[in-house]
Scaffold this motif. Structure first.
Motif, PDB file in Angstrom:
ATOM      1  N   PRO A 142      -1.704   4.393 -14.473  1.00  0.00           N
ATOM      2  CA  PRO A 142      -2.979   5.028 -14.100  1.00  0.00           C
ATOM      3  C   PRO A 142      -2.724   6.126 -13.079  1.00  0.00           C
ATOM      4  O   PRO A 142      -1.611   6.272 -12.579  1.00  0.00           O
ATOM      5  N   HIS A 143      -3.800   6.876 -12.771  1.00  0.00           N
ATOM      6  CA  HIS A 143      -3.656   7.902 -11.734  1.00  0.00           C
ATOM      7  C   HIS A 143      -4.939   8.049 -10.934  1.00  0.00           C
ATOM      8  O   HIS A 143      -6.018   8.165 -11.507  1.00  0.00           O
ATOM      9  N   GLY A 144      -4.799   8.034  -9.605  1.00  0.00           N
ATOM     10  CA  GLY A 144      -5.947   8.254  -8.723  1.00  0.00           C
ATOM     11  C   GLY A 144      -7.089   7.291  -8.982  1.00  0.00           C
ATOM     12  O   GLY A 144      -8.209   7.701  -9.289  1.00  0.00           O
ATOM     13  N   SER A 185       2.042   0.355 -13.540  1.00  0.00           N
ATOM     14  CA  SER A 185       2.971   1.328 -12.972  1.00  0.00           C
ATOM     15  C   SER A 185       2.125   2.433 -12.338  1.00  0.00           C
ATOM     16  O   SER A 185       1.017   2.163 -11.851  1.00  0.00           O
ATOM     17  N   SER A 186       2.577   3.678 -12.391  1.00  0.00           N
ATOM     18  CA  SER A 186       1.779   4.782 -11.842  1.00  0.00           C
ATOM     19  C   SER A 186       2.210   6.073 -12.518  1.00  0.00           C
ATOM     20  O   SER A 186       3.405   6.281 -12.766  1.00  0.00           O
ATOM     21  N   ALA A 187       1.246   6.949 -12.786  1.00  0.00           N
ATOM     22  CA  ALA A 187       1.597   8.249 -13.365  1.00  0.00           C
ATOM     23  C   ALA A 187       2.464   9.046 -12.394  1.00  0.00           C
ATOM     24  O   ALA A 187       3.164   9.977 -12.790  1.00  0.00           O
ATOM     25  N   SER A 188       2.452   8.646 -11.116  1.00  0.00           N
ATOM     26  CA  SER A 188       3.249   9.350 -10.109  1.00  0.00           C
ATOM     27  C   SER A 188       4.752   9.190 -10.316  1.00  0.00           C
ATOM     28  O   SER A 188       5.518   9.863  -9.631  1.00  0.00           O
ATOM     29  N   VAL A 189       5.186   8.316 -11.229  1.00  0.00           N
ATOM     30  CA  VAL A 189       6.643   8.140 -11.421  1.00  0.00           C
ATOM     31  C   VAL A 189       7.302   9.421 -11.925  1.00  0.00           C
ATOM     32  O   VAL A 189       8.520   9.555 -11.869  1.00  0.00           O
ATOM     33  N   THR A 212      -2.581  11.330   9.033  1.00  0.00           N
ATOM     34  CA  THR A 212      -3.498  11.424   7.888  1.00  0.00           C
ATOM     35  C   THR A 212      -2.868  12.276   6.789  1.00  0.00           C
ATOM     36  O   THR A 212      -2.934  11.950   5.618  1.00  0.00           O
ATOM     37  N   PHE A 213      -2.252  13.387   7.214  1.00  0.00           N
ATOM     38  CA  PHE A 213      -1.711  14.319   6.223  1.00  0.00           C
ATOM     39  C   PHE A 213      -0.199  14.122   6.070  1.00  0.00           C
ATOM     40  O   PHE A 213       0.584  14.680   6.819  1.00  0.00           O
ATOM     41  N   THR A 214       0.179  13.285   5.123  1.00  0.00           N
ATOM     42  CA  THR A 214       1.592  13.051   4.834  1.00  0.00           C
ATOM     43  C   THR A 214       2.031  14.066   3.767  1.00  0.00           C
ATOM     44  O   THR A 214       1.177  14.620   3.048  1.00  0.00           O
ATOM     45  N   ALA A 260       0.852  -1.201   0.000  1.00  0.00           N
ATOM     46  CA  ALA A 260       0.000   0.000   0.000  1.00  0.00           C
ATOM     47  C   ALA A 260       0.886   1.249   0.000  1.00  0.00           C
ATOM     48  O   ALA A 260       1.868   1.308   0.752  1.00  0.00           O
ATOM     49  N   PRO A 261       0.557   2.268  -0.822  1.00  0.00           N
ATOM     50  CA  PRO A 261       1.391   3.473  -0.901  1.00  0.00           C
ATOM     51  C   PRO A 261       1.547   4.188   0.441  1.00  0.00           C
ATOM     52  O   PRO A 261       2.519   4.895   0.655  1.00  0.00           O
ATOM     53  N   SER A 262       0.577   4.000   1.344  1.00  0.00           N
ATOM     54  CA  SER A 262       0.634   4.719   2.629  1.00  0.00           C
ATOM     55  C   SER A 262       1.649   4.111   3.595  1.00  0.00           C
ATOM     56  O   SER A 262       1.935   4.701   4.634  1.00  0.00           O
ATOM     57  N   PRO A 316     -10.043  -0.043  -1.387  1.00  0.00           N
ATOM     58  CA  PRO A 316      -9.897   0.182   0.060  1.00  0.00           C
ATOM     59  C   PRO A 316      -9.252   1.522   0.409  1.00  0.00           C
ATOM     60  O   PRO A 316      -9.035   1.820   1.582  1.00  0.00           O
ATOM     61  N   GLN A 317      -8.911   2.327  -0.586  1.00  0.00           N
ATOM     62  CA  GLN A 317      -8.155   3.548  -0.284  1.00  0.00           C
ATOM     63  C   GLN A 317      -8.980   4.824  -0.339  1.00  0.00           C
ATOM     64  O   GLN A 317      -9.338   5.394   0.681  1.00  0.00           O
ATOM     65  N   LEU A 318      -9.257   5.297  -1.561  1.00  0.00           N
ATOM     66  CA  LEU A 318      -9.726   6.680  -1.713  1.00  0.00           C
ATOM     67  C   LEU A 318     -10.970   7.013  -0.880  1.00  0.00           C
ATOM     68  O   LEU A 318     -10.897   7.830   0.048  1.00  0.00           O
ATOM     69  N   PRO A 353     -12.773   5.114   1.370  1.00  0.00           N
ATOM     70  CA  PRO A 353     -12.692   4.790   2.801  1.00  0.00           C
ATOM     71  C   PRO A 353     -11.787   5.748   3.592  1.00  0.00           C
ATOM     72  O   PRO A 353     -12.147   6.169   4.692  1.00  0.00           O
ATOM     73  N   ILE A 354     -10.637   6.152   3.026  1.00  0.00           N
ATOM     74  CA  ILE A 354      -9.746   7.070   3.766  1.00  0.00           C
ATOM     75  C   ILE A 354     -10.419   8.437   3.916  1.00  0.00           C
ATOM     76  O   ILE A 354     -10.371   9.070   4.967  1.00  0.00           O
ATOM     77  N   LEU A 355     -11.087   8.853   2.845  1.00  0.00           N
ATOM     78  CA  LEU A 355     -11.776  10.145   2.863  1.00  0.00           C
ATOM     79  C   LEU A 355     -12.855  10.171   3.964  1.00  0.00           C
ATOM     80  O   LEU A 355     -12.941  11.122   4.763  1.00  0.00           O
ATOM     81  N   TYR A 383       8.944   6.398  -0.723  1.00  0.00           N
ATOM     82  CA  TYR A 383       9.552   5.125  -1.174  1.00  0.00           C
ATOM     83  C   TYR A 383       8.661   4.427  -2.188  1.00  0.00           C
ATOM     84  O   TYR A 383       9.142   3.701  -3.054  1.00  0.00           O
ATOM     85  N   TYR A 384       7.357   4.620  -2.051  1.00  0.00           N
ATOM     86  CA  TYR A 384       6.432   4.025  -3.029  1.00  0.00           C
ATOM     87  C   TYR A 384       6.817   4.507  -4.424  1.00  0.00           C
ATOM     88  O   TYR A 384       7.074   3.716  -5.330  1.00  0.00           O
ATOM     89  N   THR A 385       6.882   5.846  -4.605  1.00  0.00           N
ATOM     90  CA  THR A 385       7.189   6.408  -5.928  1.00  0.00           C
ATOM     91  C   THR A 385       8.592   5.992  -6.380  1.00  0.00           C
ATOM     92  O   THR A 385       8.791   5.616  -7.542  1.00  0.00           O
TER      93      THR A 385
HETATM   94  C1  LIG Z   1      -6.783  13.145   3.616  1.00  0.00           C
HETATM   95  C2  LIG Z   1      -7.065  13.854   2.336  1.00  0.00           C
HETATM   96  C3  LIG Z   1      -6.157  15.057   2.121  1.00  0.00           C
HETATM   97  C4  LIG Z   1      -6.980  13.006   1.097  1.00  0.00           C
HETATM   98  C5  LIG Z   1      -7.911  11.795   1.097  1.00  0.00           C
HETATM   99  C6  LIG Z   1      -7.920  11.110  -0.251  1.00  0.00           C
HETATM  100  C7  LIG Z   1      -6.612  10.376  -0.503  1.00  0.00           C
HETATM  101  C8  LIG Z   1      -6.587   9.130   0.344  1.00  0.00           C
HETATM  102  C9  LIG Z   1      -6.482  10.054  -2.005  1.00  0.00           C
HETATM  103  C10 LIG Z   1      -6.572  11.291  -2.884  1.00  0.00           C
HETATM  104  C11 LIG Z   1      -5.600  11.084  -4.060  1.00  0.00           C
HETATM  105  C12 LIG Z   1      -5.223   9.628  -3.955  1.00  0.00           C
HETATM  106  C13 LIG Z   1      -4.050   9.083  -4.681  1.00  0.00           C
HETATM  107  C14 LIG Z   1      -3.384   7.946  -4.201  1.00  0.00           C
HETATM  108  C15 LIG Z   1      -3.793   7.312  -2.896  1.00  0.00           C
HETATM  109  C16 LIG Z   1      -5.078   7.866  -2.277  1.00  0.00           C
HETATM  110  C17 LIG Z   1      -5.159   9.383  -2.433  1.00  0.00           C
HETATM  111  C18 LIG Z   1      -3.964  10.066  -1.767  1.00  0.00           C
HETATM  112  C19 LIG Z   1      -2.151   7.413  -4.874  1.00  0.00           C
HETATM  113  C20 LIG Z   1      -0.945   7.912  -4.072  1.00  0.00           C
HETATM  114  C21 LIG Z   1      -2.134   5.881  -4.896  1.00  0.00           C
HETATM  115  C22 LIG Z   1      -0.930   5.317  -5.568  1.00  0.00           C
HETATM  116  C23 LIG Z   1      -0.492   6.023  -6.804  1.00  0.00           C
HETATM  117  O1  LIG Z   1       0.194   5.443  -7.605  1.00  0.00           O
HETATM  118  C24 LIG Z   1      -0.820   7.434  -7.003  1.00  0.00           C
HETATM  119  C25 LIG Z   1      -2.115   7.845  -6.357  1.00  0.00           C
HETATM  120  C26 LIG Z   1      -2.368   9.326  -6.530  1.00  0.00           C
HETATM  121  C27 LIG Z   1      -3.680   9.745  -5.962  1.00  0.00           C
END
Ligand SMILES: CC(C)CCC[C@@H](C)[C@H]1CC[C@H]2C3=C(CC[C@]12C)[C@@]1(C)CCC(=O)C[C@@H]1CC3
Ligand code: NAI
Length: 320
Positions: A148-150, A92-96, A271-273, A56-58, A157-159, A161-163, A119-121
């Motif tokens: 891909p991106h976002g 892969s990821s557009a984040s590269v 939460t805010f990295t 997981a990227p987190s 389980p990420q976007l 639920p974390i929001l 480290y993820y990127t």
């Molecule tokens: C707490 C808030 C500021 C943000 C809550 C939403 C975020 C959890 C998501 C918004 C954009 C997302 C995102 C990714 C993970 C989940 C978010 C940060 C990635 C880092 C996942 C892995 C990737 O390759 C890139 C993604 C970019 C966008």
């Protein structure tokens, strides 16, 4: 991905370190991709491998990212070659290419991030380089990387639920930056469609061999407009106040430093990295013209429809 491949009539083997779903139409192999002996049985008689695994990227575990994304990907390549797999499609990821500065309509020729934020990127870059450089038509081994991106959608389980977790904890009050920064959010079905098109177009002499392709919804949207739409649809309040981007970024860096110093005594997951703040406060949208031209990609689900389907799919996350 599995469901779409089955619908299209393909036979599917799944290899994962944990069994995340039940489907009696697939052959499931449990194992760690860093172990070639565990991988090989899953690759027997297989023509195409989709390598979508990653920690997981987190996570902050540097050793885990290096072991799985970098060394593990080299193991996947070796195992594919040994098992006679002809095609490898990497997620892969557009984040590269993202290092915390604005990217507007970014194309695939932008160089990899010199100073990746996490480290993820860092390890997604190393992984993509390994996969693309292993493309070798002379030995009948073809590779392509999808960026891909976002990604969002049902069962992610990420976007969402974390929001929601952040909103429930009362931490969704501030908008980082001026709220105008455009970003790509990509619906899972479009990501899957891009992967399957890549596999189907991966032939000797095809222009896609050994290349990376952005796959997006092709509808960039202001980051905070998108998040607010999801929050409001789930009955939560959208953020009302603003905090300047650089203030939020340096605060997140400070929090990361404190978390690092406290690690020997206490594990805290902020939460805010810095990465999340950078994603929330900058422009990062990408051109998918190259995928349109070389493999006929077009998003199959619009952003409006995607948000609607996603919100409906999380009944337990609605605020009552
Ligand atoms: C707490 C808030 C500021 C943000 C809550 C939403 C975020 C959890 C998501 C918004 C954009 C997302 C995102 C990714 C993970 C989940 C978010 C940060 C990635 C880092 C996942 C892995 C990737 O390759 C890139 C993604 C970019 C966008
Ligand atoms: N979620 C997003 O917004 C984006 C994700 N990606 C990439 O998409 C891919 C899939 O990501 P998601 O679906 O978000 O994550 P996910 O966590 O749902 O899927 C990753 C899978 O990899 C498996 N895995 C991890 N380590 C493993 C190991 N050592 N051996 C075998 N399996 C292992 C996990 O068990 C999990 O099932 C990843 O490569 C990720 O980098 C790329 C761009 C954006």
């Amino acid at each position: 991905m599995v469901e779409s491949l089955l619908e299209k009539g393909y036979a599917v083997n799944v290899f994962d370190v944990r069994k995340g779903f039940e489907n009696d139409k697939v052959h499931f192999f449990l194992g760690d991709l860093c172990n070639k002996q565990e991988l090989l049985p899953a690759l027997q008689g297989v023509g195409v491998v989709f390598h979508c695994a990653s920690p997981a990227p987190s996570s902050h575990d540097k050793e885990l990212f290096y072991r799985v994304n970098y060394v593990g990907t080299k193991t996947v390549i070796q195992a594919c070659k040994e098992a006679g797999v002809q095609k490898l499609v990497l997620t892969s990821s557009a984040s590269v290419i993202f290092e915390g500065k604005d990217i507007k309509n970014g194309t695939e020729d932008i160089p990899y991030a010199k100073n990746p934020i996490d480290y993820y990127t860092e390890t997604k870059i190393l992984q993509e380089k390994e996969v693309l450089s292993s493309n070798n038509p002379d030995v009948n081994f073809l590779t392509v990387a999808i960026r891909p991106h976002g990604i969002f959608g049902p069962r992610d389980p990420q976007l969402v639920p974390i929001l929601v977790q952040t909103a429930r904890a009362g931490k969704m009050k501030f908008m980082i930056g001026d709220g105008r920064n455009l970003v790509d959010f990509t619906y899972v079905d479009n990501v899957v469609h891009g992967h399957i098109l890549a596999a189907e177009n991966l032939q000797k002499n095809s222009p896609i061999c050994g290349k990376a392709y952005h796959i997006t919804n092709d509808e960039p949207i202001p980051f905070w407009t998108f998040l607010s739409r999801i929050l409001i649809s789930l009955n939560y309040e959208a953020p009302k106040y603003r905090i300047p981007y650089w203030v939020a970024y340096y605060l997140a860096c400070l929090v990361s430093l404190i978390v690092l110093l406290l690690r020997p005594i206490r594990t805290i997951k902020p939460t805010f990295t810095p990465m999340r703040v950078a994603l929330a406060g900058t422009y990062h949208y990408y051109s998918c013209e190259q995928a349109k031209r070389d493999m006929g990609y077009r998003p199959i689900v619009s952003l409006d429809e995607a948000v609607e389907r996603t919100v409906q799919s999380y009944p337990k996350l609605h605020k009552v």
